[in-house]
Design a protein around this motif. Structure first.
Motif, PDB file in Angstrom:
ATOM      1  N   ALA A 111     -12.675  -6.641   0.665  1.00  0.00           N
ATOM      2  CA  ALA A 111     -12.014  -5.459   1.221  1.00  0.00           C
ATOM      3  C   ALA A 111     -10.523  -5.702   1.415  1.00  0.00           C
ATOM      4  N   GLU A 112     -10.176  -6.867   1.968  1.00  0.00           N
ATOM      5  CA  GLU A 112      -8.768  -7.173   2.211  1.00  0.00           C
ATOM      6  C   GLU A 112      -7.986  -7.249   0.901  1.00  0.00           C
ATOM      7  N   GLY A 113      -8.578  -7.903  -0.090  1.00  0.00           N
ATOM      8  CA  GLY A 113      -7.904  -8.024  -1.385  1.00  0.00           C
ATOM      9  C   GLY A 113      -7.750  -6.688  -2.074  1.00  0.00           C
ATOM     10  N   PHE A 114      -8.776  -5.853  -1.973  1.00  0.00           N
ATOM     11  CA  PHE A 114      -8.748  -4.543  -2.623  1.00  0.00           C
ATOM     12  C   PHE A 114      -7.686  -3.656  -1.985  1.00  0.00           C
ATOM     13  N   VAL A 115      -7.697  -3.586  -0.662  1.00  0.00           N
ATOM     14  CA  VAL A 115      -6.729  -2.745   0.056  1.00  0.00           C
ATOM     15  C   VAL A 115      -5.307  -3.223  -0.221  1.00  0.00           C
ATOM     16  N   SER A 116      -5.132  -4.533  -0.217  1.00  0.00           N
ATOM     17  CA  SER A 116      -3.809  -5.095  -0.476  1.00  0.00           C
ATOM     18  C   SER A 116      -3.303  -4.695  -1.863  1.00  0.00           C
ATOM     19  N   TYR A 117      -4.160  -4.846  -2.862  1.00  0.00           N
ATOM     20  CA  TYR A 117      -3.733  -4.519  -4.222  1.00  0.00           C
ATOM     21  C   TYR A 117      -3.420  -3.029  -4.358  1.00  0.00           C
ATOM     22  N   TYR A 118      -4.301  -2.182  -3.861  1.00  0.00           N
ATOM     23  CA  TYR A 118      -4.149  -0.738  -4.051  1.00  0.00           C
ATOM     24  C   TYR A 118      -2.946  -0.159  -3.314  1.00  0.00           C
ATOM     25  N   THR A 119      -2.503  -0.805  -2.254  1.00  0.00           N
ATOM     26  CA  THR A 119      -1.380  -0.247  -1.492  1.00  0.00           C
ATOM     27  C   THR A 119      -0.051  -0.948  -1.777  1.00  0.00           C
ATOM     28  N   LEU A 120      -0.084  -2.149  -2.354  1.00  0.00           N
ATOM     29  CA  LEU A 120       1.148  -2.904  -2.573  1.00  0.00           C
ATOM     30  C   LEU A 120       1.657  -2.855  -4.008  1.00  0.00           C
ATOM     31  N   GLN A 121       0.941  -2.126  -4.882  1.00  0.00           N
ATOM     32  CA  GLN A 121       1.444  -1.903  -6.239  1.00  0.00           C
ATOM     33  C   GLN A 121       2.312  -0.646  -6.238  1.00  0.00           C
ATOM     34  N   ALA A 122       2.867  -0.322  -7.392  1.00  0.00           N
ATOM     35  CA  ALA A 122       3.885   0.732  -7.471  1.00  0.00           C
ATOM     36  C   ALA A 122       3.411   2.080  -6.931  1.00  0.00           C
ATOM     37  N   TYR A 123       2.184   2.474  -7.258  1.00  0.00           N
ATOM     38  CA  TYR A 123       1.726   3.788  -6.807  1.00  0.00           C
ATOM     39  C   TYR A 123       1.723   3.873  -5.285  1.00  0.00           C
ATOM     40  N   GLY A 124       1.140   2.875  -4.635  1.00  0.00           N
ATOM     41  CA  GLY A 124       1.073   2.879  -3.177  1.00  0.00           C
ATOM     42  C   GLY A 124       2.429   2.726  -2.525  1.00  0.00           C
ATOM     43  N   VAL A 125       3.246   1.817  -3.047  1.00  0.00           N
ATOM     44  CA  VAL A 125       4.572   1.575  -2.483  1.00  0.00           C
ATOM     45  C   VAL A 125       5.452   2.820  -2.608  1.00  0.00           C
ATOM     46  N   ASN A 126       5.411   3.465  -3.757  1.00  0.00           N
ATOM     47  CA  ASN A 126       6.243   4.651  -3.983  1.00  0.00           C
ATOM     48  C   ASN A 126       5.891   5.806  -3.046  1.00  0.00           C
ATOM     49  N   ARG A 127       4.691   5.743  -2.457  1.00  0.00           N
ATOM     50  CA  ARG A 127       4.251   6.817  -1.558  1.00  0.00           C
ATOM     51  C   ARG A 127       4.048   6.326  -0.133  1.00  0.00           C
ATOM     52  N   SER A 128       4.511   5.112   0.132  1.00  0.00           N
ATOM     53  CA  SER A 128       4.439   4.512   1.475  1.00  0.00           C
ATOM     54  C   SER A 128       3.004   4.502   2.025  1.00  0.00           C
ATOM     55  N   LEU A 129       2.046   4.170   1.167  1.00  0.00           N
ATOM     56  CA  LEU A 129       0.647   4.133   1.575  1.00  0.00           C
ATOM     57  C   LEU A 129       0.292   2.743   2.098  1.00  0.00           C
ATOM     58  N   SER A 130      -0.613   2.689   3.061  1.00  0.00           N
ATOM     59  CA  SER A 130      -1.004   1.394   3.619  1.00  0.00           C
ATOM     60  C   SER A 130      -2.421   1.481   4.184  1.00  0.00           C
ATOM     61  N   GLY A 131      -3.015   0.305   4.359  1.00  0.00           N
ATOM     62  CA  GLY A 131      -4.317   0.205   4.996  1.00  0.00           C
ATOM     63  C   GLY A 131      -5.439   0.901   4.237  1.00  0.00           C
ATOM     64  N   ILE A 132      -6.574   1.021   4.910  1.00  0.00           N
ATOM     65  CA  ILE A 132      -7.743   1.643   4.301  1.00  0.00           C
ATOM     66  C   ILE A 132      -7.475   3.111   3.984  1.00  0.00           C
ATOM     67  N   GLY A 133      -6.782   3.804   4.892  1.00  0.00           N
ATOM     68  CA  GLY A 133      -6.472   5.213   4.654  1.00  0.00           C
ATOM     69  C   GLY A 133      -5.634   5.406   3.410  1.00  0.00           C
ATOM     70  N   GLY A 134      -4.624   4.545   3.239  1.00  0.00           N
ATOM     71  CA  GLY A 134      -3.782   4.624   2.040  1.00  0.00           C
ATOM     72  C   GLY A 134      -4.576   4.322   0.782  1.00  0.00           C
ATOM     73  N   THR A 135      -5.480   3.347   0.878  1.00  0.00           N
ATOM     74  CA  THR A 135      -6.313   2.997  -0.270  1.00  0.00           C
ATOM     75  C   THR A 135      -7.194   4.169  -0.678  1.00  0.00           C
ATOM     76  N   ILE A 136      -7.753   4.858   0.291  1.00  0.00           N
ATOM     77  CA  ILE A 136      -8.599   6.023   0.010  1.00  0.00           C
ATOM     78  C   ILE A 136      -7.784   7.108  -0.693  1.00  0.00           C
ATOM     79  N   THR A 137      -6.535   7.292  -0.273  1.00  0.00           N
ATOM     80  CA  THR A 137      -5.662   8.266  -0.930  1.00  0.00           C
ATOM     81  C   THR A 137      -5.463   7.912  -2.403  1.00  0.00           C
ATOM     82  N   VAL A 138      -5.249   6.620  -2.678  1.00  0.00           N
ATOM     83  CA  VAL A 138      -5.074   6.188  -4.067  1.00  0.00           C
ATOM     84  C   VAL A 138      -6.364   6.421  -4.853  1.00  0.00           C
ATOM     85  N   LEU A 139      -7.494   6.089  -4.249  1.00  0.00           N
ATOM     86  CA  LEU A 139      -8.774   6.274  -4.918  1.00  0.00           C
ATOM     87  C   LEU A 139      -9.047   7.747  -5.228  1.00  0.00           C
TER      88      LEU A 139
END
Length: 280
Positions: A204-232
């Motif tokens: 879970a930690e690795g997945f959330v980290s990857y999904y929020t710290l790559q370009a898509y998440g960073v460009n939209r200031s997404l973080s944590g589980i909530g941000g990961t769900i937005t990306v998904l």
């Protein structure tokens, strides 16, 4: 002709793995030759898992220190592909610094165009080989998930670029008469939170980290589980759009209830009675 390729796609936690395993077993039960490759398989014939892409000078540097690296190396277009995960599996004592260096040169860390060219050529080689056999291959997640992981999540590329990539992949595999089974989850948040509860904390930690710290998440200031769900949720929207563009058969299985019995019955009907998979 019998299909030579069944693709299983869907979001993490949707039930892809169970669906792929069940499809593979049903094919075997009909006395068909079937080969199953799940996510993360280092022996995957159409994808790269734990493979580094090195220049000749980089490879020579590694070779001077580790003579047996040649066993796990394939020369490609003036460069070297090193199956470092397979190497490490056979040599667990391999120092972490070496593995870390190779991880930084992983095929999935390369610039998009270079990565894409490697993947397309890998698929071309696989299709050429698969056409010479009577085997039906069952692949989990490598047709949509992996391209979108690098194209959408890692590099936040335009939708047109993603569509063009999938279109090229689809054209390559079309001779295998593929069928794509999309394991759908109407409630992305519910299914992802279920996966978090059932899987190791490290996943879970690795997945959330990857999904929020790559370009898509960073460009939209997404973080944590909530941000990961937005990306998904965005990934699912893109995947659903792509399904409508594919030139081969697509079947959607709604797995909202995670019912093994419902999945089994659905797959049995698809595999055992459908002339699109088994010659009538």
């Amino acid at each position: 002709m019998t299909t030579r390729l069944i693709l299983i796609e869907g979001l993490p936690g949707s039930g892809k793995t169970s669906t792929a395993e069940a499809a593979h077993q049903l094919l075997k039960n009909t006395s068909m030759s079937s080969a199953l490759f799940l996510e993360g398989d280092v022996a995957h014939p159409a994808d790269y898992e734990g493979v580094a892409y090195l220049t000749e000078s980089e490879w020579r540097t590694f070779q001077r220190k580790h003579k047996d690296i040649s066993t796990y190396t394939e020369r490609f277009d003036g460069h070297y592909l090193v199956a470092y995960r397979k190497w490490h599996d056979h040599h667990p004592s391999l120092d972490s610094a070496t593995i870390s260096q190779l991880e930084q040169r992983d095929v999935y860390e390369l610039p998009f165009e270079l990565h894409q060219s490697l993947i397309l050529k890998k698929w071309e080689a696989f299709v050429a080989q698969a056409l010479t056999t009577d085997t039906t291959y069952v692949f989990e997640c490598c047709f949509l998930q992996n391209p979108l992981t690098i194209g959408l999540i890692k590099y936040d590329l335009p939708e047109a670029t993603l569509e063009a990539y999938i279109e090229r992949l689809a054209a390559i595999i079309e001779p295998l008469q593929p069928i794509l089974i999309y394991v759908d989850q109407p409630d992305v948040e519910k299914s992802f939170r279920k996966a978090i509860k059932e899987r190791p904390t490290e996943w879970a930690e690795g997945f959330v980290s990857y999904y929020t710290l790559q370009a898509y998440g960073v460009n939209r200031s997404l973080s944590g589980i909530g941000g990961t769900i937005t990306v998904l949720q965005e990934r699912q929207a893109v995947e659903r759009q792509l399904l409508d563009t594919l030139p081969f058969r697509v079947e959607v299985f709604s797995n909202e209830d995670f019912s093994a019995e419902a999945r089994q019955g659905w797959l049995e009907q698809l595999i055992q009675t459908d002339a699109g998979i088994i010659d009538g």
